[in-house]
Design a protein around this motif. Structure first.
Motif, PDB file in Angstrom:
ATOM      1  N   SER A  17       0.390  -6.995 -12.308  1.00 22.97           N
ATOM      2  CA  SER A  17      -0.524  -8.088 -11.985  1.00 22.97           C
ATOM      3  C   SER A  17      -0.885  -8.033 -10.505  1.00 22.97           C
ATOM      4  O   SER A  17      -0.024  -7.743  -9.660  1.00 22.97           O
ATOM      5  CB  SER A  17       0.131  -9.436 -12.299  1.00 22.97           C
ATOM      6  OG  SER A  17       0.448  -9.539 -13.676  1.00 22.97           O
ATOM      7  N   PHE A  18      -2.145  -8.311 -10.201  1.00 17.74           N
ATOM      8  CA  PHE A  18      -2.581  -8.345  -8.808  1.00 17.74           C
ATOM      9  C   PHE A  18      -3.377  -9.616  -8.543  1.00 17.74           C
ATOM     10  O   PHE A  18      -4.222 -10.008  -9.355  1.00 17.74           O
ATOM     11  CB  PHE A  18      -3.426  -7.114  -8.458  1.00 17.74           C
ATOM     12  CG  PHE A  18      -2.612  -5.853  -8.353  1.00 17.74           C
ATOM     13  CD1 PHE A  18      -1.917  -5.562  -7.189  1.00 17.74           C
ATOM     14  CD2 PHE A  18      -2.506  -4.986  -9.430  1.00 17.74           C
ATOM     15  CE1 PHE A  18      -1.134  -4.423  -7.090  1.00 17.74           C
ATOM     16  CE2 PHE A  18      -1.733  -3.837  -9.349  1.00 17.74           C
ATOM     17  CZ  PHE A  18      -1.043  -3.565  -8.179  1.00 17.74           C
ATOM     18  N   ALA A  19      -3.076 -10.250  -7.422  1.00 19.81           N
ATOM     19  CA  ALA A  19      -3.774 -11.466  -7.039  1.00 19.81           C
ATOM     20  C   ALA A  19      -5.233 -11.161  -6.724  1.00 19.81           C
ATOM     21  O   ALA A  19      -5.578 -10.060  -6.281  1.00 19.81           O
ATOM     22  CB  ALA A  19      -3.087 -12.094  -5.822  1.00 19.81           C
ATOM     23  N   GLY A  20      -6.104 -12.156  -6.935  1.00 18.93           N
ATOM     24  CA  GLY A  20      -7.530 -11.956  -6.716  1.00 18.93           C
ATOM     25  C   GLY A  20      -7.895 -11.634  -5.290  1.00 18.93           C
ATOM     26  O   GLY A  20      -8.955 -11.044  -5.029  1.00 18.93           O
ATOM     27  N   GLU A  21      -7.032 -11.999  -4.347  1.00 17.51           N
ATOM     28  CA  GLU A  21      -7.338 -11.794  -2.937  1.00 17.51           C
ATOM     29  C   GLU A  21      -6.983 -10.401  -2.432  1.00 17.51           C
ATOM     30  O   GLU A  21      -7.268 -10.069  -1.272  1.00 17.51           O
ATOM     31  CB  GLU A  21      -6.583 -12.825  -2.081  1.00 17.51           C
ATOM     32  CG  GLU A  21      -6.931 -14.281  -2.364  1.00 17.51           C
ATOM     33  CD  GLU A  21      -6.257 -14.833  -3.604  1.00 17.51           C
ATOM     34  OE1 GLU A  21      -6.673 -15.908  -4.059  1.00 17.51           O
ATOM     35  OE2 GLU A  21      -5.333 -14.171  -4.125  1.00 17.51           O
ATOM     36  N   SER A  23      -8.052  -7.252  -3.005  1.00 22.82           N
ATOM     37  CA  SER A  23      -9.108  -6.315  -2.604  1.00 22.82           C
ATOM     38  C   SER A  23      -9.668  -6.669  -1.238  1.00 22.82           C
ATOM     39  O   SER A  23      -9.823  -5.798  -0.365  1.00 22.82           O
ATOM     40  CB  SER A  23     -10.218  -6.297  -3.652  1.00 22.82           C
ATOM     41  OG  SER A  23      -9.742  -5.816  -4.886  1.00 22.82           O
ATOM     42  N   ASP A  24      -9.966  -7.939  -1.027  1.00 21.16           N
ATOM     43  CA  ASP A  24     -10.514  -8.358   0.264  1.00 21.16           C
ATOM     44  C   ASP A  24      -9.507  -8.140   1.387  1.00 21.16           C
ATOM     45  O   ASP A  24      -9.887  -7.750   2.503  1.00 21.16           O
ATOM     46  CB  ASP A  24     -10.921  -9.833   0.218  1.00 21.16           C
ATOM     47  CG  ASP A  24     -12.151 -10.082  -0.652  1.00 21.16           C
ATOM     48  OD1 ASP A  24     -12.880  -9.105  -0.941  1.00 21.16           O
ATOM     49  OD2 ASP A  24     -12.367 -11.239  -1.045  1.00 21.16           O
ATOM     50  N   ALA A 256      -0.609 -11.177  -0.341  1.00 21.92           N
ATOM     51  CA  ALA A 256      -1.386 -11.797  -1.418  1.00 21.92           C
ATOM     52  C   ALA A 256      -0.544 -11.958  -2.680  1.00 21.92           C
ATOM     53  O   ALA A 256      -0.605 -12.994  -3.366  1.00 21.92           O
ATOM     54  CB  ALA A 256      -2.626 -10.960  -1.712  1.00 21.92           C
ATOM     55  N   GLN A 257       0.262 -10.948  -2.991  1.00 25.44           N
ATOM     56  CA  GLN A 257       1.111 -10.999  -4.179  1.00 25.44           C
ATOM     57  C   GLN A 257       2.162 -12.095  -4.076  1.00 25.44           C
ATOM     58  O   GLN A 257       2.482 -12.766  -5.061  1.00 25.44           O
ATOM     59  CB  GLN A 257       1.790  -9.644  -4.397  1.00 25.44           C
ATOM     60  CG  GLN A 257       0.852  -8.480  -4.653  1.00 25.44           C
ATOM     61  CD  GLN A 257       0.167  -8.557  -5.989  1.00 25.44           C
ATOM     62  OE1 GLN A 257      -0.816  -9.293  -6.153  1.00 25.44           O
ATOM     63  NE2 GLN A 257       0.678  -7.827  -6.953  1.00 25.44           N
ATOM     64  N   ALA A 260       1.038 -15.416  -5.185  1.00 25.06           N
ATOM     65  CA  ALA A 260       0.871 -15.538  -6.640  1.00 25.06           C
ATOM     66  C   ALA A 260       2.198 -15.529  -7.391  1.00 25.06           C
ATOM     67  O   ALA A 260       2.236 -15.887  -8.578  1.00 25.06           O
ATOM     68  CB  ALA A 260      -0.015 -14.402  -7.148  1.00 25.06           C
ATOM     69  N   TRP A 264       3.399 -16.485 -11.479  1.00 25.13           N
ATOM     70  CA  TRP A 264       3.822 -15.406 -12.376  1.00 25.13           C
ATOM     71  C   TRP A 264       5.217 -15.672 -12.929  1.00 25.13           C
ATOM     72  O   TRP A 264       5.490 -15.376 -14.093  1.00 25.13           O
ATOM     73  CB  TRP A 264       3.795 -14.069 -11.643  1.00 25.13           C
ATOM     74  CG  TRP A 264       2.423 -13.592 -11.295  1.00 25.13           C
ATOM     75  CD1 TRP A 264       1.247 -13.954 -11.891  1.00 25.13           C
ATOM     76  CD2 TRP A 264       2.077 -12.655 -10.272  1.00 25.13           C
ATOM     77  NE1 TRP A 264       0.192 -13.307 -11.298  1.00 25.13           N
ATOM     78  CE2 TRP A 264       0.673 -12.500 -10.302  1.00 25.13           C
ATOM     79  CE3 TRP A 264       2.815 -11.939  -9.335  1.00 25.13           C
ATOM     80  CZ2 TRP A 264      -0.002 -11.650  -9.434  1.00 25.13           C
ATOM     81  CZ3 TRP A 264       2.151 -11.100  -8.454  1.00 25.13           C
ATOM     82  CH2 TRP A 264       0.755 -10.946  -8.510  1.00 25.13           C
TER      83      TRP A 264
END
Length: 387
Positions: A17-21, A23-24, A256-257, A260, A264
């Motif tokens: 799983s990767f948080a939406g933030e 990539s930025d 970022a992870q 989140a 999770w």
């Protein structure tokens, strides 16, 4: 990530799983012009320390290197006896050997799958241990003070393998919050995946400072500090270290992870409760140790015990369900058998028995209820055919 033979599983064993933030955050680091160990790594260390309630955190390349760096920092005589469970990942055994020491195997409790004070005391009675590595198998938090006392060791001679530990608590405190040395993993399959990476949490500033240096060859200053305005290119090497640093790209993913992770963990707990309900009463099935007073399981793994384990795996694979096994005991692996010898390998009978029955079922935040139903139905069919 599928570990079954077909590679075409309807239900993979795990999906990171990767948080939406993420990539930025990575693009921001790439645009900064500094991608190796630097300000993001320092920020991640502080964030993770705050999350755990730990005094110090040092980010490193992996949990395996974290274990080795902690053992090296103890300055033990070469060839010292280091207690370790046999039911562990091979990297933990490698860390002991690479640090120049000798693994001494500890048996487990069949319910918790981790060593108990009695099994630690039995292993310590065979040899005077200089140190010990303890593991939170599957996310079950070991009672480090009790095992330390059973081994007859000072707390500064105990390293906690918390690769499965993020999210676990004992006595209301997160794993790693009060440890002399707790080593975490951020590998792709872990509860807080970065892809690669690890960290050491410690209450001891001297240990943190030493690992901070030895994670980068033992240099007294890393590149970031050398190239800061007013910095100097000069450095010293006081200890022989490793190349084991984390990069800022990894660290920004980790930040970022970490944000989140609580959500999770809640999802993992929901899936575990649902597995418990779906699998209740299946013939021959032993489910994981339930939470006890003061213990919060991290649920990195949902490990069950089944009869005819390899046959069950084959049937699940045919049904499109990927599974895994954690772990092949060290005493069963060729390289370690040569190092340990026959008598040492025969010293962990409970591990030998339980290891032949262990099976890890799919468990990850993105697992759907439909996918979980497929896992449960396939396992039920396999077990009832053997009942």
């Amino acid at each position: 990530m599928s570990t079954s033979g077909t590679g075409q599983s309807t239900v993979p064993f795990t999906v990171p799983s990767f948080a939406g933030e993420v990539s930025d955050a990575v693009v921001k680091v790439l645009d900064s012009g500094w991608v190796t160990t630097g300000p993001e790594t320092a920020a991640f260390e502080q964030d993770f320390a705050d999350h755990l309630g730990a005094s110090h955190v040092v980010a490193v390349a992996s949990c395996t290197t974290a274990l080795e760096l902690c053992l090296r920092a103890m300055d033990l005589p070469p060839g010292s006896a280091v207690l370790t469970p046999s039911l562990t990942f091979c990297g933990a055994i490698n860390a002991i050997l690479h640090a120049g020491h000798r693994p001494v195997l500890v048996d487990i409790d069949a319910g918790t799958l981790v060593p108990s004070p009695a099994t630690v005391a039995a292993a310590a009675a065979r040899v005077a241990p200089a140190a010990m590595v303890v593991q939170n198998q599957g996310g079950y938090p070991v009672d480090v003070p009790a095992l330390t006392e059973a081994a007859g060791l000072d707390r500064t001679r105990v390293v906690e393998d918390a690769a499965h530990g993020p999210g676990a608590e004992r006595g209301g405190r997160p794993v790693g919050s009060t440890s002399y040395a707790a080593c975490f993993s951020f590998y792709a399959t872990k509860n807080m995946p970065i892809g690669e990476g690890g960290a050491v949490a410690t209450t001891d500033r001297d240990l943190a400072d030493r690992i901070r240096a030895t994670r980068l060859h033992g240099m007294s200053k890393d590149s970031w500090r050398r190239y800061l305005p007013g910095g100097s290119w000069r450095y010293d090497v006081k200890d022989v270290g490793l190349k084991a640093n984390m990069t800022d790209i990894q660290a920004t993913i980790g930040r970022a992870q970490l944000a989140a992770l609580p959500g999770w963990q809640l999802r993992r707990a929901e899936l575990v409760a649902r597995y418990d309900e779906l699998l209740d009463g299946l013939p021959g099935l032993v489910v994981p140790q339930r939470d006890l007073d003061g213990v919060r399981h991290a649920w990195h793994l949902y490990q069950v015990r089944v009869p005819d384990r390899d046959g069950v795996i084959a049937e699940l694979d045919a049904a499109g369900v990927a599974t895994s096994v954690h772990f092949i005991p060290a005493s069963h692996l060729t390289a370690y058998r040569a190092v340990l010898g026959a008598d040492e390998c025969a010293s962990v009978p409970v591990t030998d028995r339980v290891a032949e029955e262990l099976l890890s079922l799919p468990l990850y935040p993105g697992l759907s209820e439909d996918g979980q139903d497929r896992v449960a139905a396939a396992l039920a069919g396999a077990l009832r055919a053997r009942g």
